[in-house]
Design a protein around this motif. Sequence first.
Motif, PDB file in Angstrom:
ATOM      1  N   LYS A 170      75.063   4.980  34.507  1.00  0.00           N
ATOM      2  CA  LYS A 170      75.449   3.959  35.490  1.00  0.00           C
ATOM      3  C   LYS A 170      74.245   3.489  36.293  1.00  0.00           C
ATOM      4  O   LYS A 170      74.084   2.284  36.539  1.00  0.00           O
ATOM      5  CB  LYS A 170      76.507   4.506  36.439  1.00  0.00           C
ATOM      6  CG  LYS A 170      77.864   4.686  35.801  1.00  0.00           C
ATOM      7  CD  LYS A 170      78.859   5.044  36.893  1.00  0.00           C
ATOM      8  CE  LYS A 170      79.683   6.230  36.517  1.00  0.00           C
ATOM      9  NZ  LYS A 170      80.631   6.604  37.585  1.00  0.00           N
ATOM     10  N   ALA A 183      76.719  10.720  32.735  1.00  0.00           N
ATOM     11  CA  ALA A 183      77.389   9.461  33.069  1.00  0.00           C
ATOM     12  C   ALA A 183      76.765   8.771  34.274  1.00  0.00           C
ATOM     13  O   ALA A 183      76.567   7.545  34.269  1.00  0.00           O
ATOM     14  CB  ALA A 183      78.875   9.701  33.294  1.00  0.00           C
ATOM     15  N   GLU A 184      76.439   9.523  35.308  1.00  0.00           N
ATOM     16  CA  GLU A 184      75.855   8.921  36.508  1.00  0.00           C
ATOM     17  C   GLU A 184      74.476   8.329  36.220  1.00  0.00           C
ATOM     18  O   GLU A 184      74.125   7.283  36.766  1.00  0.00           O
ATOM     19  CB  GLU A 184      75.783   9.938  37.645  1.00  0.00           C
ATOM     20  CG  GLU A 184      77.141  10.316  38.200  1.00  0.00           C
ATOM     21  CD  GLU A 184      77.959   9.115  38.680  1.00  0.00           C
ATOM     22  OE1 GLU A 184      77.411   8.266  39.416  1.00  0.00           O
ATOM     23  OE2 GLU A 184      79.147   9.029  38.313  1.00  0.00           O
ATOM     24  N   SER A 197      80.374  12.657  30.016  1.00  0.00           N
ATOM     25  CA  SER A 197      79.403  13.750  29.989  1.00  0.00           C
ATOM     26  C   SER A 197      78.706  13.867  31.348  1.00  0.00           C
ATOM     27  O   SER A 197      78.837  12.991  32.202  1.00  0.00           O
ATOM     28  CB  SER A 197      78.359  13.494  28.898  1.00  0.00           C
ATOM     29  OG  SER A 197      77.385  12.564  29.346  1.00  0.00           O
ATOM     30  N   GLU A 235      80.993   9.171  23.809  1.00  0.00           N
ATOM     31  CA  GLU A 235      81.568  10.017  24.867  1.00  0.00           C
ATOM     32  C   GLU A 235      80.640  10.210  26.060  1.00  0.00           C
ATOM     33  O   GLU A 235      80.936  11.013  26.946  1.00  0.00           O
ATOM     34  CB  GLU A 235      81.926  11.391  24.267  1.00  0.00           C
ATOM     35  CG  GLU A 235      82.938  11.331  23.136  1.00  0.00           C
ATOM     36  CD  GLU A 235      84.275  10.751  23.580  1.00  0.00           C
ATOM     37  OE1 GLU A 235      84.696  11.040  24.717  1.00  0.00           O
ATOM     38  OE2 GLU A 235      84.871   9.994  22.803  1.00  0.00           O
ATOM     39  N   MET A 237      80.068   8.674  28.752  1.00  0.00           N
ATOM     40  CA  MET A 237      80.585   8.451  30.104  1.00  0.00           C
ATOM     41  C   MET A 237      81.500   9.580  30.562  1.00  0.00           C
ATOM     42  O   MET A 237      81.869   9.639  31.740  1.00  0.00           O
ATOM     43  CB  MET A 237      81.279   7.097  30.203  1.00  0.00           C
ATOM     44  CG  MET A 237      80.322   5.928  29.988  1.00  0.00           C
ATOM     45  SD  MET A 237      78.791   6.019  30.976  1.00  0.00           S
ATOM     46  CE  MET A 237      79.422   5.761  32.622  1.00  0.00           C
TER      47      MET A 237
END
Length: 105
Positions: free
Chosen positions: A64, A60-61, A57, A53, A55
């Motif tokens: 990436k 996520a950035e 949360s 999970e 991405m």
Amino acid sequence: MNVERLQDRLRQFAEERDWVQFHTPKNLVMALSVEASELLEIFQWLTPEESQEVMASPRAEEVKGEVADILIYLLRLTDVLGVDLDAVVAEKIGNNASRFPAVDL
């Protein structure tokens, strides 16, 4: 994703900043390792469920950004070494298919 176009952009970026002198295979491999470790750090203490999970949360950035950094250094490394990514990936997939046959489900 066009690998050659990305490599061209990254090469130009490095040239415009006079960074090519620092983009030796050794330095690029070390930088790649550091970026992979930074991605690892994000996942280090997550449960398997939390990692699924991530991405969704607040991190996520960060994920990436680290994935992009890893790809950038890998593309620079393969460019500097003259490695044809399309060819070596196709060859590796073929080798893996022979080593690990598909299972009947």
